[in-house]
Design a protein around this motif. Structure first.
Motif, PDB file in Angstrom:
ATOM      1  N   LEU A 246     -11.582  29.507  48.191  1.00 32.70           N
ATOM      2  CA  LEU A 246     -10.638  30.100  47.251  1.00 32.70           C
ATOM      3  C   LEU A 246     -11.111  29.728  45.849  1.00 32.70           C
ATOM      4  CD1 LEU A 246      -6.801  29.997  47.410  1.00 32.70           C
ATOM      5  CD2 LEU A 246      -7.970  29.346  45.329  1.00 32.70           C
TER       6      LEU A 246
ATOM      7  N   TYR B 202     -11.322  34.992  47.593  1.00 31.88           N
ATOM      8  CA  TYR B 202     -10.733  34.306  48.745  1.00 31.88           C
ATOM      9  C   TYR B 202     -11.389  34.838  50.006  1.00 31.88           C
ATOM     10  CZ  TYR B 202      -7.370  32.497  52.111  1.00 31.88           C
ATOM     11  OH  TYR B 202      -6.794  31.837  53.161  1.00 31.88           O
TER      12      TYR B 202
ATOM     13  N   LYS C  56      -3.166  30.018  48.273  1.00 31.60           N
ATOM     14  CA  LYS C  56      -3.374  31.373  47.758  1.00 31.60           C
ATOM     15  C   LYS C  56      -2.060  31.954  47.230  1.00 31.60           C
ATOM     16  CE  LYS C  56      -5.036  35.902  49.199  1.00 31.60           C
ATOM     17  NZ  LYS C  56      -5.422  36.732  50.338  1.00 31.60           N
TER      18      LYS C  56
END
Length: 177
Positions: free
Chosen positions: A133, A121, A108
């Motif tokens: 994600l 996410y 991320k």
């Protein structure tokens, strides 16, 4: 076996619908796939595999990727003889299961440093609450969905990289594989 394959096909079709067109910015309407350029199916598949390889590198831990190749699908509502998109589903198996701890948070943070925009996410709606994600790369006209299956044996990441909509060059046809 048939149930698992059916679930994978359903997951792929949902991923193709979810990943493309929602956030890549040059689509005219939110349901339109972004135009990825003019290419043959084989060249576009090679590009998608390179993008998958770059994501593999960003995972940053020792392990093995599954040996699945890309496929070709239609661009909804467009002439299937002229337009196509590429999808590349694959899995990552770490050398040791405990290595996946924290990998989704790291991805991320790392993906945006490499041109990706994280657009979704968090846990999915399954009983296992797998972490998902989804990220778009507007420059490369590709999206990726990564799922961390922490409760599966063996633990793994499931990845699907999907392109925008390509057009074959004049005089060429879409090769399906």
């Amino acid at each position: 076996m048939k149930t698992r394959l059916g679930a994978q096909v359903l997951t792929l079709s949902i991923a193709l619908t979810t990943l493309t067109g929602c956030s890549m910015t040059d689509a005219k309407e939110s349901d339109d796939l972004p135009f990825a350029g003019t290419s043959t199916s084989l060249s576009a598949a090679d590009e998608t595999e390179k993008i998958s390889s770059g994501i593999y590198d960003l995972i940053g831990i020792k392990g093995k990727g599954s040996d699945s190749g890309p496929g070709v699908s239609e661009c909804g509502g467009k002439d299937p003889n002229k337009y196509f998109q590429i999808f590349h589903p694959w899995s990552f198996y770490p050398a040791s299961p405990d290595q996946l701890e924290g990998v989704m948070e790291r991805l991320k943070e790392e993906l945006p440093k490499h041109g990706w925009k994280v657009v979704d996410y968090g846990p999915d709606t399954s009983k296992n609450k797998n972490i998902n994600l989804t990220a778009d790369n507007d420059e490369k006209k590709h999206s990726v969905n990564i799922t961390y299956y922490a409760k599966r044996k063996p633990q793994k990441l499931g990845l699907t990289v999907v392109s925008g909509c390509y057009q074959v060059p004049d005089g060429e046809k879409v090769d399906r594989f």
